[in-house]
Design a protein around this motif. Structure first.
Motif, PDB file in Angstrom:
ATOM      1  N   CYS A  96     -54.814  39.030 121.372  1.00  0.00           N
ATOM      2  CA  CYS A  96     -53.723  39.975 121.144  1.00  0.00           C
ATOM      3  C   CYS A  96     -53.739  40.498 119.709  1.00  0.00           C
ATOM      4  N   TYR A  97     -53.844  39.568 118.769  1.00  0.00           N
ATOM      5  CA  TYR A  97     -53.827  39.986 117.359  1.00  0.00           C
ATOM      6  C   TYR A  97     -55.082  40.748 116.959  1.00  0.00           C
ATOM      7  N   GLU A  98     -56.213  40.362 117.499  1.00  0.00           N
ATOM      8  CA  GLU A  98     -57.437  41.101 117.179  1.00  0.00           C
ATOM      9  C   GLU A  98     -57.358  42.533 117.702  1.00  0.00           C
ATOM     10  N   ASP A  99     -56.738  42.711 118.858  1.00  0.00           N
ATOM     11  CA  ASP A  99     -56.560  44.065 119.401  1.00  0.00           C
ATOM     12  C   ASP A  99     -55.648  44.904 118.509  1.00  0.00           C
ATOM     13  N   LEU A 100     -54.602  44.266 117.996  1.00  0.00           N
ATOM     14  CA  LEU A 100     -53.642  44.981 117.151  1.00  0.00           C
ATOM     15  C   LEU A 100     -54.205  45.296 115.767  1.00  0.00           C
ATOM     16  N   LEU A 101     -55.221  44.527 115.363  1.00  0.00           N
ATOM     17  CA  LEU A 101     -55.753  44.642 114.003  1.00  0.00           C
ATOM     18  C   LEU A 101     -57.167  45.223 113.981  1.00  0.00           C
ATOM     19  N   GLN A 102     -57.397  46.202 114.818  1.00  0.00           N
ATOM     20  CA  GLN A 102     -58.712  46.847 114.797  1.00  0.00           C
ATOM     21  C   GLN A 102     -58.584  48.332 115.139  1.00  0.00           C
ATOM     22  N   LEU A 103     -59.522  49.098 114.591  1.00  0.00           N
ATOM     23  CA  LEU A 103     -59.597  50.521 114.894  1.00  0.00           C
ATOM     24  C   LEU A 103     -61.047  50.970 114.765  1.00  0.00           C
ATOM     25  N   TYR A 104     -61.623  51.403 115.878  1.00  0.00           N
ATOM     26  CA  TYR A 104     -62.991  51.904 115.888  1.00  0.00           C
ATOM     27  C   TYR A 104     -62.929  53.422 116.080  1.00  0.00           C
ATOM     28  N   LEU A 105     -63.044  54.153 114.995  1.00  0.00           N
ATOM     29  CA  LEU A 105     -62.942  55.608 115.077  1.00  0.00           C
ATOM     30  C   LEU A 105     -64.100  56.222 115.843  1.00  0.00           C
ATOM     31  N   LYS A 115     -53.893  60.171 114.527  1.00  0.00           N
ATOM     32  CA  LYS A 115     -52.719  59.468 115.047  1.00  0.00           C
ATOM     33  C   LYS A 115     -52.949  57.959 115.062  1.00  0.00           C
ATOM     34  N   SER A 116     -54.131  57.530 115.486  1.00  0.00           N
ATOM     35  CA  SER A 116     -54.451  56.102 115.566  1.00  0.00           C
ATOM     36  C   SER A 116     -54.535  55.486 114.176  1.00  0.00           C
ATOM     37  N   LEU A 117     -55.129  56.223 113.239  1.00  0.00           N
ATOM     38  CA  LEU A 117     -55.247  55.724 111.869  1.00  0.00           C
ATOM     39  C   LEU A 117     -53.866  55.570 111.238  1.00  0.00           C
ATOM     40  N   LEU A 118     -53.011  56.545 111.454  1.00  0.00           N
ATOM     41  CA  LEU A 118     -51.651  56.501 110.922  1.00  0.00           C
ATOM     42  C   LEU A 118     -50.857  55.357 111.548  1.00  0.00           C
ATOM     43  N   ALA A 119     -51.056  55.157 112.845  1.00  0.00           N
ATOM     44  CA  ALA A 119     -50.328  54.101 113.562  1.00  0.00           C
ATOM     45  C   ALA A 119     -50.681  52.717 113.020  1.00  0.00           C
ATOM     46  N   LEU A 120     -51.981  52.462 112.800  1.00  0.00           N
ATOM     47  CA  LEU A 120     -52.381  51.157 112.273  1.00  0.00           C
ATOM     48  C   LEU A 120     -51.914  50.987 110.832  1.00  0.00           C
ATOM     49  N   SER A 121     -51.961  52.051 110.063  1.00  0.00           N
ATOM     50  CA  SER A 121     -51.493  51.999 108.676  1.00  0.00           C
ATOM     51  C   SER A 121     -50.016  51.613 108.615  1.00  0.00           C
ATOM     52  N   GLN A 122     -49.229  52.134 109.551  1.00  0.00           N
ATOM     53  CA  GLN A 122     -47.784  51.875 109.553  1.00  0.00           C
ATOM     54  C   GLN A 122     -47.428  50.516 110.158  1.00  0.00           C
ATOM     55  N   SER A 123     -48.275  50.002 111.059  1.00  0.00           N
ATOM     56  CA  SER A 123     -47.956  48.752 111.757  1.00  0.00           C
ATOM     57  C   SER A 123     -48.610  47.522 111.136  1.00  0.00           C
ATOM     58  N   LEU A 124     -49.582  47.723 110.265  1.00  0.00           N
ATOM     59  CA  LEU A 124     -50.395  46.608 109.745  1.00  0.00           C
ATOM     60  C   LEU A 124     -49.550  45.518 109.099  1.00  0.00           C
ATOM     61  N   HIS A 125     -48.679  45.874 108.189  1.00  0.00           N
ATOM     62  CA  HIS A 125     -47.878  44.880 107.471  1.00  0.00           C
ATOM     63  C   HIS A 125     -46.992  44.089 108.434  1.00  0.00           C
ATOM     64  N   LYS A 126     -46.386  44.776 109.370  1.00  0.00           N
ATOM     65  CA  LYS A 126     -45.505  44.112 110.346  1.00  0.00           C
ATOM     66  C   LYS A 126     -46.300  43.162 111.236  1.00  0.00           C
ATOM     67  N   THR A 127     -47.483  43.583 111.657  1.00  0.00           N
ATOM     68  CA  THR A 127     -48.325  42.738 112.513  1.00  0.00           C
ATOM     69  C   THR A 127     -48.764  41.486 111.763  1.00  0.00           C
ATOM     70  N   LEU A 128     -49.122  41.642 110.498  1.00  0.00           N
ATOM     71  CA  LEU A 128     -49.547  40.493 109.699  1.00  0.00           C
ATOM     72  C   LEU A 128     -48.384  39.522 109.471  1.00  0.00           C
ATOM     73  N   ASN A 129     -47.185  40.033 109.311  1.00  0.00           N
ATOM     74  CA  ASN A 129     -46.009  39.161 109.167  1.00  0.00           C
ATOM     75  C   ASN A 129     -45.770  38.351 110.437  1.00  0.00           C
TER      76      ASN A 129
END
Length: 283
Positions: A96-105, A115-129
């Motif tokens: 689950c976490y590996e899926d949330l913490l990856q982006l293959y452009l 959109k995907s790059l922006l989404a991971l940029s905005q969610s990264l800190h919350k996911t790591l917490n």
């Protein structure tokens, strides 16, 4: 006749420069593959250790994001991923976490890349917490079996490097290959899949002794051109002031024997110092 030879020479030289220029351009334009390997063993019980790890991950991602946007995100083929080494008895949902913490452009549709790059940029800190809360499932070292870094890289190391890419692997670990049980440790002559042998090197001449006995970690096979950065190295025993030096020495030796051409070590320390060292290595 001389004029013809002179002109021919100029043409050949021009073609050579053009060819070299194209090769250099292709080298510069290689897409980048940013990979993190995360050790969530009992080392995370140290105060602020996960804060340091996740701070480095966010800085690492920022480099990926900036590079992707610098070279036009719509055409970027850059890759970013966080890999978590499995640990026996851990309740953590790694997939689950590996899926949330990856982006293959390179595998993302053009219309969705920004959109995907922006989404991971905005969610990264919350996911790591969220990962921090779930990773700390015990309060003592005996609650953590230990992660098998050697086995993980033996099985997955080469696959972390993608052909045609500028590959960088960031390993976040204290550097120990230790477990609650040593029953599955492999030994070939004086090379091991665990760092337990460090206990045998007790003199000030430990390096000479290790070289004489050819002691170390059992080599594996890794991609030569991938850059490896190991961050967070630290000794566990305050009585052994040389322990950090030993771990650094054997990690570098192991990676080089495994075929790696570039291996850098970042010692555990203040977030700002570690971040500065990391950014220098991935430029």
């Amino acid at each position: 006749m001389k004029n013809s030879q002179y002109i021919l020479s100029l043409i050949l030289i021009s073609l050579l420069f053009i060819s070299c220029g194209k090769e250099k351009a292709e080298e510069i334009q290689k897409p980048k593959n940013y990979t993190v390997i995360l050790d969530l063993s009992d080392r995370i019980l140290l105060p602020e250790q996960l804060d340091k790890d996740f701070y480095l991950i966010e800085k690492y991602f920022k480099s990926f994001e900036e590079n992707s946007r610098r070279n036009l995100v719509l055409t970027s083929k850059n890759r970013f991923s966080v890999k978590i080494i499995p640990q026996k008895n851990s309740p953590l949902n790694i997939d689950c976490y590996e899926d949330l913490l990856q982006l293959y452009l390179d595998e993302t549709e053009v219309k969705n890349k920004n959109k995907s790059l922006l989404a991971l940029s905005q969610s990264l800190h919350k996911t790591l917490n969220a990962l921090k809360k779930e990773a700390l499932y015990g309060k003592t070292t005996t609650d953590y079996f230990g992660v098998d870094i050697w086995a993980y890289l033996h099985d997955n190391g080469k696959a972390l490097s993608k052909c045609g890419y500028d590959n960088t692997v960031l390993v976040l670990t204290d550097g120990y290959f230790d477990f609650e049980s040593q029953s599955h440790v492999i030994k070939e002559k004086n090379q091991y899949t665990s760092t337990q042998f460090l206990k045998e090197l007790t003199t000030n001449d430990w390096k000479k002794e290790a070289e004489t006995k050819q002691m170390g970690l059992l080599p594996i096979t890794l991609d030569k051109n991938t850059k490896w950065i190991v961050a967070g190295i630290s000794g566990k025993q305050a009585s052994d002031i040389l322990q950090t030096e030993k771990i650094t020495y054997f990690w570098k030796k192991w990676l080089m024997q495994s075929g790696v051409a570039s291996a850098k070590i970042i010692l555990n320390g203040a977030k700002s110092e570690m971040s500065s060292s990391l950014l220098q290595q991935i430029k």
